[in-house]
Design a protein around this motif. Structure first.
Motif, mmCIF file in Angstrom:
data_model
loop_
_atom_site.group_PDB
_atom_site.id
_atom_site.type_symbol
_atom_site.label_atom_id
_atom_site.label_comp_id
_atom_site.label_asym_id
_atom_site.label_seq_id
_atom_site.Cartn_x
_atom_site.Cartn_y
_atom_site.Cartn_z
ATOM 1 N N GLU A 166 -29.022 24.708 -136.656
ATOM 2 C CA GLU A 166 -29.044 25.363 -135.921
ATOM 3 C C GLU A 166 -30.509 26.099 -135.707
ATOM 4 O O GLU A 166 -30.546 25.769 -136.771
ATOM 5 C CB GLU A 166 -28.218 26.754 -136.079
ATOM 6 C CG GLU A 166 -28.387 27.629 -134.752
ATOM 7 C CD GLU A 166 -29.073 29.266 -134.969
ATOM 8 O OE1 GLU A 166 -29.611 29.414 -134.497
ATOM 9 O OE2 GLU A 166 -29.053 29.205 -135.866
ATOM 10 N N TYR A 222 -27.863 22.748 -132.628
ATOM 11 C CA TYR A 222 -27.779 24.060 -131.955
ATOM 12 C C TYR A 222 -28.387 24.512 -131.333
ATOM 13 O O TYR A 222 -30.300 24.834 -132.493
ATOM 14 C CB TYR A 222 -26.486 24.581 -132.772
ATOM 15 C CG TYR A 222 -25.152 23.901 -132.930
ATOM 16 C CD1 TYR A 222 -24.199 23.823 -132.031
ATOM 17 C CD2 TYR A 222 -25.145 23.907 -133.871
ATOM 18 C CE1 TYR A 222 -23.169 23.128 -132.270
ATOM 19 C CE2 TYR A 222 -23.744 22.731 -134.534
ATOM 20 C CZ TYR A 222 -22.796 22.456 -133.242
ATOM 21 O OH TYR A 222 -21.416 22.133 -133.783
ATOM 22 N N LEU A 230 -29.517 28.600 -130.018
ATOM 23 C CA LEU A 230 -28.997 29.866 -128.917
ATOM 24 C C LEU A 230 -29.967 30.532 -128.458
ATOM 25 O O LEU A 230 -30.720 31.194 -128.597
ATOM 26 C CB LEU A 230 -28.336 30.407 -130.274
ATOM 27 C CG LEU A 230 -27.116 30.135 -131.125
ATOM 28 C CD1 LEU A 230 -26.967 31.107 -131.979
ATOM 29 C CD2 LEU A 230 -25.605 29.118 -129.580
ATOM 30 N N LYS A 254 -22.625 33.205 -135.231
ATOM 31 C CA LYS A 254 -23.872 33.441 -134.533
ATOM 32 C C LYS A 254 -23.659 33.466 -132.812
ATOM 33 O O LYS A 254 -24.328 34.724 -132.821
ATOM 34 C CB LYS A 254 -25.024 32.625 -135.256
ATOM 35 C CG LYS A 254 -26.398 32.747 -135.353
ATOM 36 C CD LYS A 254 -27.268 32.562 -135.859
ATOM 37 C CE LYS A 254 -28.464 33.434 -135.293
ATOM 38 N NZ LYS A 254 -29.936 32.536 -135.776
ATOM 39 N N HIS A 255 -23.190 33.348 -132.229
ATOM 40 C CA HIS A 255 -23.456 32.873 -131.020
ATOM 41 C C HIS A 255 -23.092 34.322 -130.214
ATOM 42 O O HIS A 255 -24.051 35.320 -129.382
ATOM 43 C CB HIS A 255 -22.934 32.029 -129.885
ATOM 44 C CG HIS A 255 -23.369 31.817 -129.261
ATOM 45 N ND1 HIS A 255 -22.110 31.232 -128.169
ATOM 46 C CD2 HIS A 255 -24.457 32.165 -127.102
ATOM 47 C CE1 HIS A 255 -22.566 31.857 -126.867
ATOM 48 N NE2 HIS A 255 -23.903 32.253 -126.287
ATOM 49 N N GLN A 256 -22.224 34.500 -130.485
ATOM 50 C CA GLN A 256 -20.838 36.162 -130.719
ATOM 51 C C GLN A 256 -21.965 36.654 -130.434
ATOM 52 O O GLN A 256 -22.344 38.189 -130.247
ATOM 53 C CB GLN A 256 -20.115 35.801 -131.234
ATOM 54 C CG GLN A 256 -18.973 37.313 -130.609
ATOM 55 C CD GLN A 256 -18.842 36.808 -128.935
ATOM 56 O OE1 GLN A 256 -18.550 35.798 -129.137
ATOM 57 N NE2 GLN A 256 -19.340 38.089 -127.824
ATOM 58 N N CYS A 272 -24.625 36.747 -131.067
ATOM 59 C CA CYS A 272 -26.720 37.022 -130.021
ATOM 60 C C CYS A 272 -26.111 38.196 -129.103
ATOM 61 O O CYS A 272 -26.162 39.033 -127.741
ATOM 62 C CB CYS A 272 -26.513 35.741 -130.077
ATOM 63 S SG CYS A 272 -28.072 35.492 -131.042
ATOM 64 N N LEU A 325 -25.334 28.649 -125.324
ATOM 65 C CA LEU A 325 -25.658 27.692 -127.073
ATOM 66 C C LEU A 325 -26.229 26.528 -126.255
ATOM 67 O O LEU A 325 -25.067 25.937 -125.181
ATOM 68 C CB LEU A 325 -24.297 27.568 -126.756
ATOM 69 C CG LEU A 325 -23.751 26.593 -128.491
ATOM 70 C CD1 LEU A 325 -24.015 26.836 -129.424
ATOM 71 C CD2 LEU A 325 -21.627 26.939 -128.679
#
Length: 144
Positions: free
Chosen positions: A57, A93, A95, A126-128, A130, A140
């Motif tokens: 990421e 990835y 973000l 981690k996306h969640q 954020c 994402l």
């Protein structure tokens, strides 16, 4: 301008910047942390966080306020993308905040929903995080 690869002694400075930005702290052992310099001063930081042997990421792109407007973020992201390609990572990835989509598209990032059937669990979590913790929408993206 230049890129300096952080070592362990730089970690207090790196994480101080991330704390000021409200970002997740860095952990040296499984990251490639790059510091962009300007006139021999640390001006910003970014990282590749390895979530598996062939996935990372890219994030934590932060330029100190007094150095903004000098295209340092461009240089930093360019370095991180090239590092990912040199290491032949299968998936990278990112973000970013939604308003930064045009910036990241310049480097080959696209929305993950249009390119992937599965997302690494650590990145999805981690996306969640954020989405739950930032006032702005976080996208994402994946590197194509």
């Amino acid at each position: 301008m230049g890129i300096y690869i952080a070592d362990k002694q730089d970690m207090p400075w790196v994480n101080e910047q991330y704390e000021q930005a409200g970002f997740v702290p860095s952990h040296y052992d499984h990251e490639h942390i790059a510091i962009v310099t300007y006139n021999d001063q640390f001006a910003g930081v970014g990282r590749l966080v390895y979530v598996s042997e062939d996935e990372a990421e890219m994030g934590g792109i932060y330029i100190l306020e007094e150095f903004r407007g000098l295209a340092l973020a461009h240089q930093l992201v360019e370095h991180l993308v090239q590092t990912a390609r040199d290491r032949q990572l299968q998936q990278v990835y990112c973000l970013p905040f939604e308003e930064l989509l045009p910036f990241y598209e310049k480097f080959g990032f696209k929305p993950a929903s249009s390119t992937l059937t599965s997302i690494h669990t650590a990145v999805a979590k981690k996306h969640q995080w954020c989405l739950d913790n930032y006032d702005k929408n976080v996208l994402l993206l994946t590197l194509i």
